[in-house]
Design an enzyme around this catalytic site. Structure first.
Site, short mmCIF file in Angstrom:
data_model
loop_
_atom_site.label_atom_id
_atom_site.label_comp_id
_atom_site.label_asym_id
_atom_site.label_seq_id
_atom_site.Cartn_x
_atom_site.Cartn_y
_atom_site.Cartn_z
N SER A 253 0.84 -1.21 0.00
CA SER A 253 0.00 0.00 0.00
C SER A 253 0.87 1.25 0.00
O SER A 253 1.98 1.25 0.55
CB SER A 253 -0.89 0.03 1.25
OG SER A 253 -0.12 0.33 2.39
N ASP A 254 0.37 2.31 -0.61
CA ASP A 254 1.00 3.59 -0.35
C ASP A 254 0.82 3.89 1.13
O ASP A 254 -0.02 3.29 1.81
CB ASP A 254 0.40 4.70 -1.25
CG ASP A 254 1.38 5.87 -1.44
OD1 ASP A 254 2.30 6.04 -0.62
OD2 ASP A 254 1.21 6.61 -2.43
N TRP A 255 1.62 4.81 1.65
CA TRP A 255 1.65 5.05 3.10
C TRP A 255 0.31 5.63 3.58
O TRP A 255 0.02 6.78 3.34
CB TRP A 255 2.83 5.96 3.45
CG TRP A 255 4.08 5.19 3.75
CD1 TRP A 255 4.85 5.33 4.87
CD2 TRP A 255 4.70 4.16 2.98
NE1 TRP A 255 5.90 4.44 4.83
CE2 TRP A 255 5.83 3.70 3.69
CE3 TRP A 255 4.40 3.52 1.77
CZ2 TRP A 255 6.67 2.67 3.23
CZ3 TRP A 255 5.23 2.51 1.31
CH2 TRP A 255 6.34 2.10 2.03
N ASN A 256 -0.49 4.76 4.17
CA ASN A 256 -1.77 5.22 4.68
C ASN A 256 -2.91 5.02 3.68
O ASN A 256 -3.98 5.56 3.87
CB ASN A 256 -1.70 6.71 4.99
CG ASN A 256 -2.27 7.02 6.33
OD1 ASN A 256 -2.40 6.12 7.14
ND2 ASN A 256 -2.62 8.25 6.57
#
Ligand SMILES: *[C@@H]1O[C@H](CO)[C@@H](O)[C@H](O)[C@H]1NC(C)=O
Ligand SMILES: *[C@@H]1O[C@H](CO)[C@@H](O)[C@H](O)[C@H]1NC(C)=O
Ligand SMILES: *[C@@H]1O[C@H](CO)[C@@H](O)[C@H](O)[C@H]1NC(C)=O
Length: 738
Positions: A253-256
């Site tokens: 995932s992208d961060w968050n």
């Protein structure tokens, strides 16, 4: 003038990594090793390998929990696409958009290899790049510069070369941002809803190349697609990426960008980063114990967790990180000082070569360039010097003060040094008789005063952009418009109106509107230098003073107005992509809008002539139905023939030409752009020398995506073949019929 584009150091860097990667294994072998490990792992260890340890919980921007039962580390994931964020010293390479502007496969690959060597030296397992989304359909889009071009073909080639270079060095590449994350405004809430054909022919296209290049990991993006977040989107992760493209690695995932425990797990996410959520509520954890509980109660199948772990381990084995991989040698949170110095003079040379060979000469009246040794030279603009507070004074380069050599955001790094234009020009002219006059602010009257008595003036102007978590001079990531910043038009006007011949150097993340500047008759030359990284000044003087002919070509269109692009970012939370296939030059061509400088354009100090086109293409019309292998249906990349032409250097100095191939589809392919890039080759030519440009066409290059049958289809009829020096400077035409 010396031979132009391929530095011997680029070749040396590539040879070194090719040797190091000699014992590469196949995905099947990697998966076998991974499967064997799976049996040894406890459930807790498996959960730990797919979950981040929380933001700032380890030395890297992303870290996983290390298992004890097998020899596998806490995985270290670190930004980004042009260098390694927070660590130092590192080499800050020119941004992706500059690498794209070189159109030079070998140099792009060497840049990737050099970055990968530094990542490995620092013990980084996964380098979060390259960026191939956004594609850049919006010319003001904040992160377009992280990728290579707003054409999917050039984007795909450049991303694949970068990945192969990186992974031969030993680091896992991460292709991002997957997918349809085209603007910074509302990036975490907007839903992108394009039609299926547009997805395949534009935005998914370069991801085919990266999967085919064996990319180890893919990062899912922040946005929603058809109302569902990308990182829990079954269609996007399972059907497209792991299904149609046959991706054997893992999705991180992208961060968050994760928003659920069960849906993300079941719909194709394989690793969550950074492990804890920043906002919803802060510190909440979707996987970890929550994933264990979801498997316990049957809402996530055990096989899904086993598949996540197998994919993560497969990628690790695939790039050979089980063989003596270094330990992490820095921490992101204490200033980043590394215990090893991973930079080398060769890496600096590659950075300089990319800075130099990405320069696009847009205008050069009366052979004003290259510069000799004028009696006096005025250097004007705040972009001529390093930020007086230091090159790294602004966090994540979140200001446009001093010379612009990176955009802003997570895709940046700390400059070890930054060669600014003024010092490089002083170095170049040292010992000579040229008097250098400076005005290193953007004040128009001070600039005019400096220029008035000079023989020649060089004015430096900028336009910056970046990631939306930082707002710079009122630009919230995406640019507010396509004008130069700091009233650059007024600065150029004031200088040019003194009567002194004026050269304009543009440091910019993307297109700017040049009409005001071009209206000044004393503007004799315009040099587009992009965002060239730490060797900025050297790359520039190599070209300005004629050590090397400029050889970059625009990786996007420069229009006469922002309206001419027909697209800008939206405040709506839904983007239906109404423009479909018609972005950048595809839009200008379709609507017969004259650009100022077209896609693929760039001047040289020499001239090139073209002759002798040969077209030899044969293929069956109809669908592509091969078995899915890594990268897509196996016949999609089958060769269907070649187009070739002779290109000669008809001028008096050496130079490099990027010969370009565009294809026009027959009418049986419904509403397709008039021409689309399907090949390019950069040729290094001495005066009088000719060489053959040869373009290999794959089945994909003559196909369109048929949404009804869900297949790539080769249409029947007459295809048009265009070979030329840009998308509008077509020198030779031909055709073939299928
Ligand atoms: C790292 O090595 C480079 C040479 O490759 C050298 O120029 C630089 O000074 C070194 N930096 C540090 C911090 O030792
Ligand atoms: C270019 O040279 C011609 C002829 O010498 C001259 O008339 C013209 O003004 C020059 N143009 C510029 C932009 O300097
Ligand atoms: C370019 O022009 C020169 C001079 O007319 C000619 O000798 C040469 O063959 C040409 N080369 C190509 C590739 O057309």
């Amino acid at each position: 003038m010396r031979p132009v584009f391929t530095s011997t150091t680029a070749t040396a860097v590539l040879q070194a990594v090719a040797l190091a990667s000699a014992q590469a294994i196949t995905w099947d072998e990697a998966r076998e090793k991974a499967s064997a490990d799976l049996a040894a792992l406890t459930q807790d260890e498996k959960i730990g390998m797919v979950s981040g340890v929380t933001w700032e919980g380890g030395p890297c921007v992303g870290n996983t929990y290390a298992p004890e039962s097998i020899a596998y580390p806490s995985l270290c994931l670190q930004d980004g696409p042009l260098s390694l964020r927070y660590a130092n010293p590192v080499t800050v390479f020119p941004a992706g958009i500059n690498a794209g502007a070189t159109w030079d496969r070998e140099l792009i690959r060497a840049r990737g290899a050099a970055m990968g060597e530094q990542a490995k030296g620092l013990g980084i397992n996964v380098q979060l790049g390259p960026a191939l989304g956004p594609l850049g359909k919006i010319p003001t889009g904040g992160r377009n510069w992280e990728g290579f071009s707003s054409d999917p073909y050039l984007m795909g080639v450049a991303a694949a070369q970068t990945i192969e270079g990186m992974q031969e060095s030993g680091v896992q590449a991460c292709a991002k941002h997957y997918i349809l994350n085209e603007q910074e405004h509302n990036r975490e809430t907007i839903s992108s809803n394009p039609d299926d054909r547009t997805v395949h022919e534009l935005y998914l296209w370069p991801f085919y190349d990266t999967v085919k290049a064996n990319v180890a990991s893919v990062m899912c993006s922040y946005n929603k697609i058809d109302g569902t977040w990308t990182c829990e989107n079954d269609e996007v992760l399972n059907t497209l990426l792991k299904g149609q493209l046959g991706f054997p690695g893992y999705v991180v995932s992208d961060w968050n960008a994760q928003h659920s425990t069960v849906d993300s797990a079941n719909n194709g996410l394989d690793m969550t980063m950074p492990g804890s959520d920043f906002n919803d509520p802060p510190g909440s954890v979707y996987w970890g114990d929550n994933l264990a509980a979801a498997i316990q109660d049957g809402s996530v199948p055990q096989e899904r967790l086993d598949d996540m772990v197998t994919r993560i381990l497969s990628s690790w084995y695939f790039v050979g990180q089980d063989q003596d991989y270094p330990a992490v040698a820095f921490s992101s949170w204490d200033g980043g000082a590394a215990t090893v110095n991973v930079t080398t003079p060769e890496h600096g040379d590659v950075a300089r070569a990319v800075a130099r060979d990405s320069i696009v000469l847009l205008k050069n009246s009366n052979q004003s360039l290259p510069l000799g040794a004028p009696a006096s030279l005025a250097i004007i603009g705040s972009d001529a010097i390093v930020n007086p507070d230091g090159a790294n004074a602004c966090v994540d380069r979140g200001c446009n003060t001093g010379t612009l050599a990176q955009g802003w955001g997570s895709g940046t790094a700390e400059f070890p040094y930054l060669v600014d234009p003024l010092s490089a020009i002083q170095e170049q002219l040292a010992g000579g008789s040229t008097e250098i006059v400076t005005s290193t602010t953007d004040d128009a009257s001070a600039g005019a005063e400096a220029a008035a008595s000079a023989e020649t003036a060089i004015v430096f102007i900028t336009a910056d952009a970046g990631e939306g978590y930082i707002t710079v001079e009122d630009n919230a990531g995406d640019r507010n418009n396509l004008d130069p910043w700091h009233d650059g038009n007024a600065l150029v006007q004031a200088v040019a109106q003194t009567g002194t011949p004026t050269i304009v150097v543009v440091h910019s993340v993307g297109p700017i509107i040049l009409e005001t500047i071009l209206a000044e008759p004393n503007v004799v030359a315009i040099v587009w230098a992009g965002i060239p990284g730490q060797e900025s000044g050297h790359g520039l003087t190599d070209v300005l003073f004629g050590d090397t002919s400029p050889s970059g070509k625009l990786p996007y269109t420069i229009g006469k107005s922002e309206e001419d692009y027909g697209i800008t970012w939206t405040q709506d939370l839904v983007d239906d992509f109404p423009e479909g296939l018609f972005i950048d030059y595809r839009y200008f061509d379709q609507n017969e809008i004259a650009p100022r400088y077209e896609f693929g354009f760039g001047l040289s100090y020499t001239t090139f002539n073209y002759s002798g086109i040969k077209v030899s293409v044969t293929a069956e019309s109809g669908p592509t139905v091969g078995e899915i292998v890594v990268g897509g249906p196996e016949d999609l990349f089958e060769s269907v023939g070649t187009v070739s032409a002779s290109v000669g250097n008809s001028g008096t100095v050496s130079g490099a030409e990027v010969a370009q191939l565009y294809i026009g589809y027959p009418e049986s392919a419904p509403s397709t752009p008039p021409k689309q890039l399907r090949g390019f080759q950069k040729l290094n030519l001495e005066p009088g020398e000719s060489a053959q440009a040869e373009f290999d066409l794959a089945r994909r290059d003559i196909s369109y995506w048929d949404a009804d049958s869900q297949e790539w289809v080769v249409p029947s009829g007459e295809f048009q073949v265009y070979v030329g020096s840009s998308s509008r400077d077509i020198r030779l035409t031909g055709s073939f019929t299928i």
